[in-house]
Motif scaffolding. Sequence first.
Motif, short mmCIF file in Angstrom:
data_model
loop_
_atom_site.label_atom_id
_atom_site.label_comp_id
_atom_site.label_asym_id
_atom_site.label_seq_id
_atom_site.Cartn_x
_atom_site.Cartn_y
_atom_site.Cartn_z
N PHE A 274 29.46 51.01 -14.29
CA PHE A 274 28.10 50.45 -14.15
C PHE A 274 27.77 49.58 -15.36
N VAL A 278 26.77 45.72 -15.32
CA VAL A 278 25.54 45.18 -15.91
C VAL A 278 25.87 44.06 -16.89
N LEU A 279 26.94 44.25 -17.69
CA LEU A 279 27.27 43.21 -18.67
C LEU A 279 27.70 41.92 -17.99
N GLY A 282 24.82 40.32 -16.66
CA GLY A 282 24.17 39.66 -17.79
C GLY A 282 24.82 38.33 -18.10
N HIS A 285 23.80 35.90 -15.50
CA HIS A 285 22.38 35.61 -15.71
C HIS A 285 22.21 34.70 -16.93
N ALA A 286 22.96 35.01 -17.98
CA ALA A 286 22.80 34.26 -19.23
C ALA A 286 23.19 32.80 -19.05
N THR A 289 20.22 30.99 -18.29
CA THR A 289 19.05 31.20 -19.15
C THR A 289 19.12 30.27 -20.34
N ALA A 290 18.01 29.59 -20.59
CA ALA A 290 17.98 28.66 -21.73
C ALA A 290 18.24 29.43 -23.02
N TRP A 292 20.92 30.85 -23.97
CA TRP A 292 22.00 31.84 -23.90
C TRP A 292 23.28 31.24 -23.36
N LEU A 300 28.98 37.91 -24.01
CA LEU A 300 28.68 38.95 -23.02
C LEU A 300 29.88 39.19 -22.11
N MET B 35 13.09 34.89 -17.98
CA MET B 35 14.53 35.16 -17.80
C MET B 35 15.12 35.86 -19.01
N ARG B 36 14.64 35.45 -20.19
CA ARG B 36 15.21 36.00 -21.41
C ARG B 36 14.91 37.49 -21.53
N ALA B 38 14.33 39.50 -19.04
CA ALA B 38 15.13 40.19 -18.03
C ALA B 38 16.53 40.43 -18.56
N LEU B 39 17.07 39.43 -19.24
CA LEU B 39 18.42 39.56 -19.78
C LEU B 39 18.49 40.64 -20.85
N LEU B 42 18.33 43.97 -19.29
CA LEU B 42 19.62 44.27 -18.65
C LEU B 42 20.60 44.83 -19.68
N LEU B 43 20.64 44.18 -20.84
CA LEU B 43 21.56 44.64 -21.88
C LEU B 43 21.11 46.00 -22.42
N LEU B 45 19.66 48.26 -20.71
CA LEU B 45 20.05 49.23 -19.69
C LEU B 45 21.51 49.65 -19.88
#
Lengths: 339, 532
Positions: A274, A278-279, A282, A285-286, A289-290, A292, A300, B35-36, B38-39, B42-43, B45
Amino acid sequence: MTNASWETLSNQAIAVCGVVYFLALLSHLIEWSALRKLPLSVGSVPVAATRTSSAGAAGGSTTAVLDEPEVDEDAERRTNLFGRLGLLLTVIAVAVHLVGLVGRGMAADPNRVPWGNMYEFTISGSFCVALLYLVLYRKFSLAWMAPIVTGLVLVLLMVAVIWLHDEVAPLSEALNSPWLVIHVVSAVIATGAFTLGGIGVLLFLLKERTEKRGKSGGYLARVPSTATLDRVSYRIHAFAFPVWTFAVLITGPIWAHQAWAAYWSWDPKEVWAFITWVLYAGYLHARATAGWKGRNASILALLGMATLWFSFIGVNFFITSDHSYAEGLGQSTVVSTRL
Amino acid sequence: MSTTSTSDRPDTGRRAGELTFRELLRWVWRQLTSMRTALVLLLLLALAAVPGSIIPQEGVDALRTTQWQEQHPDLTPVYERLGLFDVYGSPWFASIYVLLMVSLVGCIIPRTWKHVASLRAAPPRAPRNLARLPDHASYRTDEDVDAVLERARQVLKRRRYRVRPSDEGDAAVSSERGYLREVGNLVFHLSVIVVLVGFGVGSMFGYKGGVILPVGQGFSNNLTQYDDFNPGSFFTGDDMEPFCFTVDDFDVEWLLDGPRAGMSRGFSADTRYQVDCTGADQSEEKDYDLRVNHPLAIGDTEVFLIGHGYAPVITVRDGNGDVVTTGPTVFLPQDQSLFSFGVVKSAYAATGQVGLEGVLYPTFMLDQNGDPQNLMGELNNPLISMLVYTGDLGLDSGEPQSLYILKKDGAEPVQNEDGTPLRLDMQVGDTVQLPDGLGSVTFEGIQEWNRLQISKTPAKFVTLAGVVLALLGLLGSLFIRPRRLWVRARVVDGETLVEVAALDRSGGGDVTTEIDEVVAALRGDSPAKENP
């Protein structure tokens, strides 16, 4: 053929493919040592032309011709020859590797898929890395990855044979399920793909650092641009992530429900799978994301690969888990697995 | 500037940067749904899940948790306060995923409206200079502008682009495709909530219980019959289904050779069950072959075979020869060879309480050093080896006691004449007289038992549907390429110059092949279609 001779065949095939991977690695090393003598635009691994080829065609090509020093044709021939030889050897090694896997499955009684213990998981996973590399070789122009992939697969095979090797044995009762095929094969594929993507991400970080320092030479100079590396590793991860989701969050719970009466019980293996999920979520997602993008996202992804391998190796060796023969009082061990 | 934002209220002379309560809420909401954040959540978690895999968890392995707590008396109170023995049920873990969910909802709802709006709007008009876009191509042709644009519309529609009805006076075609990517993205995020709800319902309204059931004995589904029972916080006893079952026979196959010699497999418990055992209208009896990986489903409840072991039948008689305890006593396996540990307690013996504590060797043998060894789990040469205690075993106090632990605080080991502790090494059929007129112990035989897990998990198909939906959404959001493509035609030097440009909106996509294909389709058809 008897089971014993299948097992012998499998062991021999794994040994042979290890040797062939080694020869492929040698061949790629010769290729790359010859590449050092050549300007970046020629050789078996030319620096890929950037996507906006129109810009290059307009002004770039003329200057390139002017700047071009004399090409050592002998070295160029050598890089091409050994590059192709390395690739050919890798293809052969993968084929022999497959024989090793098939033999392993045929040696068991009853016959089964060759991923019932850690040794088998490792040889299947490394097979997957090598196969994916070959499949994606042309699509993503992965020639630059050759020495790393052959070297990595060789190391994985050595680890498997030296430390993890186990005789072919019947499966424990809990593993005896059709979900072994589906759950573990998707975990193997995802692990292989994440590993391949991890190589891309690692090189992205290295290349980015050298670019920042302004010096670029040797191997990293021929690795594609950071933009390409980022795109290629993203696409490999984008393939691996749904497969991992399927393995960890769909088939895993279904099987866990059948065998252990609970589809999610926070067993350490589940927890680490899990965390890995999640990573990687991430990471994906990253990338959107601005602030990241690039470096942080790549870190990550590397963290994800670390937890991925920890959930395979670390959990089995350092943590008590139902996935690793948990032996608790009051609970007999019919339903533990070790994968 | 502050006057515009608070125009509906008189300016009360606040300091710069000071926020009203409502502004503060809005600021917090905006931060939370970024978004940031949320990220980061997430980490967090991922990080928060780590301790639960290293510290034993009450919900996962209660026994190991207790053992750990006994070994670490100093850390235990601290860990307990931090909820580290129940990480996944602790408030701080919950707060992370609840915040994550709030952040997710706050992010997803506005995006859904935005996407609905973009689905209803026409694709945006072509930029003025297509050659400025990073990916573009152009060619010249003799066809007239209208013919090119008309074909462009057809080509793009065939390639499943949505085409803008008209470009209002601009000789261009604007199109867009890949709207499903954002749909997939939204579906993925919403399904995460479905999964969480399903998981929550399952753990709050369900239960999980375990029972060790000797072969031949029946089980009827009510609380008193369980050895351990873990109900969800909203589970009520009324939700228990009135079934009952009996395991009539249990088969194991022992491997005698090969690398896993001694391993057992092929567990199979012949089970008879009734869906309803209460009241007058009992339902009919059915048979089921209960095996590992093949649970028995009765109504919404499922019965799982998860273990097996032995229960020696031991009879203790007191000094008067009266039977004080008899029947199968469950011994707990200590390892895979079913080397087992157990205790026998006899409370009401007239000549004093007697307790036995010891081990069972299913296949007993002496190794070359003369030490006792257990060869395998099959009953080839079963032997029990037990120490005898007498005195106050705490059996009269009425306090609840574990079946598997002998309280020896007030008891003494029974000794041989030479002062060594008396150890009973008995094979089936043996009877041993205890010294000092305490009575006798008889080892009558061995029965098998099964460890069964019985659980009810409501909403499990909701959870499954949620995960499958999440995967589908994920596939859409990862592999559908949203792109905009424009074609413009104009007359330059008596020829028609056609420009094609495209924009990949997913980031990381490559649109050059797409442009090439569109150009080929536009050009390739032209001679054939010129004179229909």
